[in-house]
Design a protein around this motif. Sequence first.
Motif, PDB file in Angstrom:
ATOM      1  N   SER A   1       0.822  -1.214   0.000  1.00  0.00           N
ATOM      2  CA  SER A   1       0.000   0.000   0.000  1.00  0.00           C
ATOM      3  C   SER A   1       0.852   1.258   0.000  1.00  0.00           C
ATOM      4  CB  SER A   1      -0.936   0.003   1.212  1.00  0.00           C
ATOM      5  OG  SER A   1      -0.201  -0.026   2.425  1.00  0.00           O
ATOM      6  N   LEU A   2       1.917   1.273   0.801  1.00  0.00           N
ATOM      7  CA  LEU A   2       2.746   2.470   0.875  1.00  0.00           C
ATOM      8  C   LEU A   2       3.625   2.630  -0.361  1.00  0.00           C
ATOM      9  CD1 LEU A   2       3.639   2.388   4.657  1.00  0.00           C
ATOM     10  CD2 LEU A   2       2.244   4.097   3.500  1.00  0.00           C
ATOM     11  N   ILE A   3       4.084   1.531  -0.930  1.00  0.00           N
ATOM     12  CA  ILE A   3       4.833   1.619  -2.179  1.00  0.00           C
ATOM     13  C   ILE A   3       3.945   2.149  -3.294  1.00  0.00           C
ATOM     14  CG2 ILE A   3       5.938   0.241  -3.987  1.00  0.00           C
ATOM     15  CD1 ILE A   3       7.183  -1.449  -1.784  1.00  0.00           C
ATOM     16  N   PHE A   4       2.692   1.708  -3.314  1.00  0.00           N
ATOM     17  CA  PHE A   4       1.743   2.210  -4.311  1.00  0.00           C
ATOM     18  C   PHE A   4       1.569   3.720  -4.166  1.00  0.00           C
ATOM     19  CE2 PHE A   4      -2.628   3.516  -5.265  1.00  0.00           C
ATOM     20  CZ  PHE A   4      -2.679   3.227  -6.625  1.00  0.00           C
ATOM     21  N   LEU A   5       1.429   4.202  -2.915  1.00  0.00           N
ATOM     22  CA  LEU A   5       1.271   5.640  -2.702  1.00  0.00           C
ATOM     23  C   LEU A   5       2.510   6.401  -3.139  1.00  0.00           C
ATOM     24  CD1 LEU A   5      -0.520   5.725   0.768  1.00  0.00           C
ATOM     25  CD2 LEU A   5      -1.493   6.272  -1.470  1.00  0.00           C
ATOM     26  N   ARG A   6       3.675   5.873  -2.828  1.00  0.00           N
ATOM     27  CA  ARG A   6       4.916   6.515  -3.269  1.00  0.00           C
ATOM     28  C   ARG A   6       4.945   6.688  -4.782  1.00  0.00           C
ATOM     29  NH1 ARG A   6       9.822   3.415  -0.107  1.00  0.00           N
ATOM     30  NH2 ARG A   6       9.878   4.707   1.784  1.00  0.00           N
ATOM     31  N   LYS A   7       4.640   5.608  -5.490  1.00  0.00           N
ATOM     32  CA  LYS A   7       4.699   5.641  -6.955  1.00  0.00           C
ATOM     33  C   LYS A   7       3.623   6.562  -7.522  1.00  0.00           C
ATOM     34  CE  LYS A   7       6.846   1.109  -7.635  1.00  0.00           C
ATOM     35  NZ  LYS A   7       8.066   1.707  -8.231  1.00  0.00           N
ATOM     36  N   MET A   8       2.447   6.564  -6.917  1.00  0.00           N
ATOM     37  CA  MET A   8       1.369   7.417  -7.402  1.00  0.00           C
ATOM     38  C   MET A   8       1.745   8.889  -7.283  1.00  0.00           C
ATOM     39  SD  MET A   8      -2.583   7.707  -6.078  1.00  0.00           S
ATOM     40  CE  MET A   8      -2.081   8.433  -4.509  1.00  0.00           C
ATOM     41  N   PHE A   9       2.232   9.289  -6.109  1.00  0.00           N
ATOM     42  CA  PHE A   9       2.591  10.690  -5.918  1.00  0.00           C
ATOM     43  C   PHE A   9       3.797  11.081  -6.775  1.00  0.00           C
ATOM     44  CE2 PHE A   9       0.323  10.189  -1.762  1.00  0.00           C
ATOM     45  CZ  PHE A   9      -0.671  11.114  -2.035  1.00  0.00           C
ATOM     46  N   ALA A  10       4.740  10.156  -6.941  1.00  0.00           N
ATOM     47  CA  ALA A  10       5.907  10.453  -7.774  1.00  0.00           C
ATOM     48  C   ALA A  10       5.506  10.657  -9.228  1.00  0.00           C
ATOM     49  CB  ALA A  10       6.928   9.324  -7.665  1.00  0.00           C
ATOM     50  N   THR A  11       4.448   9.975  -9.660  1.00  0.00           N
ATOM     51  CA  THR A  11       3.953  10.132 -11.033  1.00  0.00           C
ATOM     52  C   THR A  11       3.143  11.407 -11.204  1.00  0.00           C
ATOM     53  OG1 THR A  11       3.881   7.720 -11.326  1.00  0.00           O
ATOM     54  CG2 THR A  11       2.579   9.059 -12.849  1.00  0.00           C
ATOM     55  N   LEU A  12       2.270  11.693 -10.243  1.00  0.00           N
ATOM     56  CA  LEU A  12       1.374  12.840 -10.356  1.00  0.00           C
ATOM     57  C   LEU A  12       2.055  14.160 -10.009  1.00  0.00           C
ATOM     58  CD1 LEU A  12      -1.845  11.339  -8.716  1.00  0.00           C
ATOM     59  CD2 LEU A  12      -1.367  11.625 -11.154  1.00  0.00           C
ATOM     60  N   CYS A  13       2.966  14.121  -9.056  1.00  0.00           N
ATOM     61  CA  CYS A  13       3.588  15.361  -8.546  1.00  0.00           C
ATOM     62  C   CYS A  13       5.104  15.172  -8.433  1.00  0.00           C
ATOM     63  CB  CYS A  13       3.013  15.727  -7.190  1.00  0.00           C
ATOM     64  SG  CYS A  13       1.222  15.700  -7.079  1.00  0.00           S
ATOM     65  N   PRO A  14       5.794  14.947  -9.538  1.00  0.00           N
ATOM     66  CA  PRO A  14       7.223  14.603  -9.460  1.00  0.00           C
ATOM     67  C   PRO A  14       8.085  15.679  -8.805  1.00  0.00           C
ATOM     68  CG  PRO A  14       6.571  15.101 -11.721  1.00  0.00           C
ATOM     69  CD  PRO A  14       5.313  14.994 -10.931  1.00  0.00           C
ATOM     70  N   ASN A  15       7.821  16.949  -9.090  1.00  0.00           N
ATOM     71  CA  ASN A  15       8.650  18.006  -8.506  1.00  0.00           C
ATOM     72  C   ASN A  15       8.385  18.182  -7.015  1.00  0.00           C
ATOM     73  OD1 ASN A  15       9.915  18.549 -10.932  1.00  0.00           O
ATOM     74  ND2 ASN A  15       8.452  20.131 -11.517  1.00  0.00           N
ATOM     75  N   ALA A  16       7.118  18.002  -6.603  1.00  0.00           N
ATOM     76  CA  ALA A  16       6.799  18.081  -5.180  1.00  0.00           C
ATOM     77  C   ALA A  16       7.468  16.941  -4.412  1.00  0.00           C
ATOM     78  CB  ALA A  16       5.291  18.045  -4.975  1.00  0.00           C
TER      79      ALA A  16
ATOM     80  N   MET B   1       9.212  13.219  11.088  1.00  0.00           N
ATOM     81  CA  MET B   1       7.940  12.531  11.284  1.00  0.00           C
ATOM     82  C   MET B   1       7.282  12.342   9.916  1.00  0.00           C
ATOM     83  SD  MET B   1       7.347  11.853  14.494  1.00  0.00           S
ATOM     84  CE  MET B   1       7.800  12.342  16.164  1.00  0.00           C
ATOM     85  N   ARG B   2       7.242  11.106   9.434  1.00  0.00           N
ATOM     86  CA  ARG B   2       6.649  10.827   8.123  1.00  0.00           C
ATOM     87  C   ARG B   2       5.173  10.465   8.340  1.00  0.00           C
ATOM     88  NH1 ARG B   2      10.134   6.304   5.474  1.00  0.00           N
ATOM     89  NH2 ARG B   2      10.145   5.465   7.605  1.00  0.00           N
ATOM     90  N   LEU B   3       4.297  11.303   7.834  1.00  0.00           N
ATOM     91  CA  LEU B   3       2.863  11.110   8.058  1.00  0.00           C
ATOM     92  C   LEU B   3       2.215  10.408   6.879  1.00  0.00           C
ATOM     93  CD1 LEU B   3       3.570  13.170  10.265  1.00  0.00           C
ATOM     94  CD2 LEU B   3       1.369  14.266   9.833  1.00  0.00           C
ATOM     95  N   ALA B   4       1.440   9.385   7.198  1.00  0.00           N
ATOM     96  CA  ALA B   4       0.648   8.701   6.182  1.00  0.00           C
ATOM     97  C   ALA B   4      -0.536   9.587   5.788  1.00  0.00           C
ATOM     98  CB  ALA B   4       0.173   7.350   6.710  1.00  0.00           C
ATOM     99  N   LEU B   5      -1.386   9.109   4.883  1.00  0.00           N
ATOM    100  CA  LEU B   5      -2.553   9.881   4.456  1.00  0.00           C
ATOM    101  C   LEU B   5      -3.453  10.188   5.648  1.00  0.00           C
ATOM    102  CD1 LEU B   5      -3.547   7.998   1.179  1.00  0.00           C
ATOM    103  CD2 LEU B   5      -2.439  10.235   1.355  1.00  0.00           C
ATOM    104  N   HIS B   6      -3.981  11.411   5.704  1.00  0.00           N
ATOM    105  CA  HIS B   6      -4.813  11.819   6.831  1.00  0.00           C
ATOM    106  C   HIS B   6      -6.241  11.319   6.684  1.00  0.00           C
ATOM    107  CE1 HIS B   6      -1.582  14.281   8.204  1.00  0.00           C
ATOM    108  NE2 HIS B   6      -1.635  15.097   7.167  1.00  0.00           N
ATOM    109  N   SER B   7      -6.806  10.885   7.780  1.00  0.00           N
ATOM    110  CA  SER B   7      -8.227  10.579   7.818  1.00  0.00           C
ATOM    111  C   SER B   7      -8.996  11.863   8.102  1.00  0.00           C
ATOM    112  CB  SER B   7      -8.521   9.540   8.897  1.00  0.00           C
ATOM    113  OG  SER B   7      -8.353  10.124  10.186  1.00  0.00           O
TER     114      SER B   7
END
Length: 226
Positions: free
Chosen positions: A129-144, A167-173
Motif C-alpha cells: 500500500s505504501l509503495i503504491f502511494l509513493r509511486k502514485m505521488f511520484a507520477t502525479l507530482c514529481p517536482n513536489a 515525522m513521516r505522516l501517512a494519508l490523513h483521515s
Amino acid sequence: MRLLLFGGTGSMGIPLAREYLWVYSSSTLVLYVRNRSKVPQDLAEHRNVIIIEGELDDMDMLSKAMEGVDAVIAALGPTGRKGPFYPRDTPIAAAYIRIMVTMKGHGVRRLIALTTPSVRDPEDQFSLSLIFLRKMFATLCPNAVKDIVAVGRVIRTQREELDWTLMRLALHSSDTDPENCEVVAGYMGDGKINAVSSRIGAAQFIIQELDRREWIWKSPILSKPS
C-alpha cells in the motif's frame, strides 16, 4: 518551553498548535506565518501565542522568530502548488536549510520536521500500500516529491548539530471520531502501520515527542494501528 511552529495555518499546523497549547498551558507558542489573517481566531487571540509574519527566505525575520526558542516544529509542505506546476528548485528544502542555519545561530538544537513516506528510511521493508502511494505521488507530482525527498536529505546531514526527528505522516483521515484518533510510530512493512493517519492523533504524538525525545535522529511513519 517556547516553541516555534512553521506552517501553523495548515492542515497539520493548526492541530499541532492547539495540542501544544493544551499540553503546555503556561508556555509560549510562536507562529511564523505569511499571512496573519489565516490564523484561526482561537489561536490569534490566545494569551500565549505570538504571531510573526514573514517569508521563509527572510533571514532577519527568521532570526527574530527564533529568539529564546527551545524547540522548532516545521509543518511545511508543497500544499497549494501541485502537479506539473510545482517549481523544480526544491523551495521547501531550501527553506529548511535557512531554518536550520538560524537555529544553529541561536543555539536551538531540537527540530521536528513533518514529511511523508516519500522520504525513505533504511528501516523500511516491503509494504504494497505504501509503495503504491509513493509511486502514485511520484507520477502525479514529481517536482513536489523531489522537494520532499530533498527535505529528508538536507535534515539528515545535521546529525552532529541538531537533534532532529523526521515525522513521516501517512494519508490523513477525516478525524470525524475524536475517540478513534490513536496513531503508532513504526516503519514501512513492520506490521504496525498502514497508509492512513489521524491529524489529531499525529498532533498528540508529535507534541508528546517534545519531552519524550524517543525518536531523535530517526524517521518514523505515523499512522493508525494496522
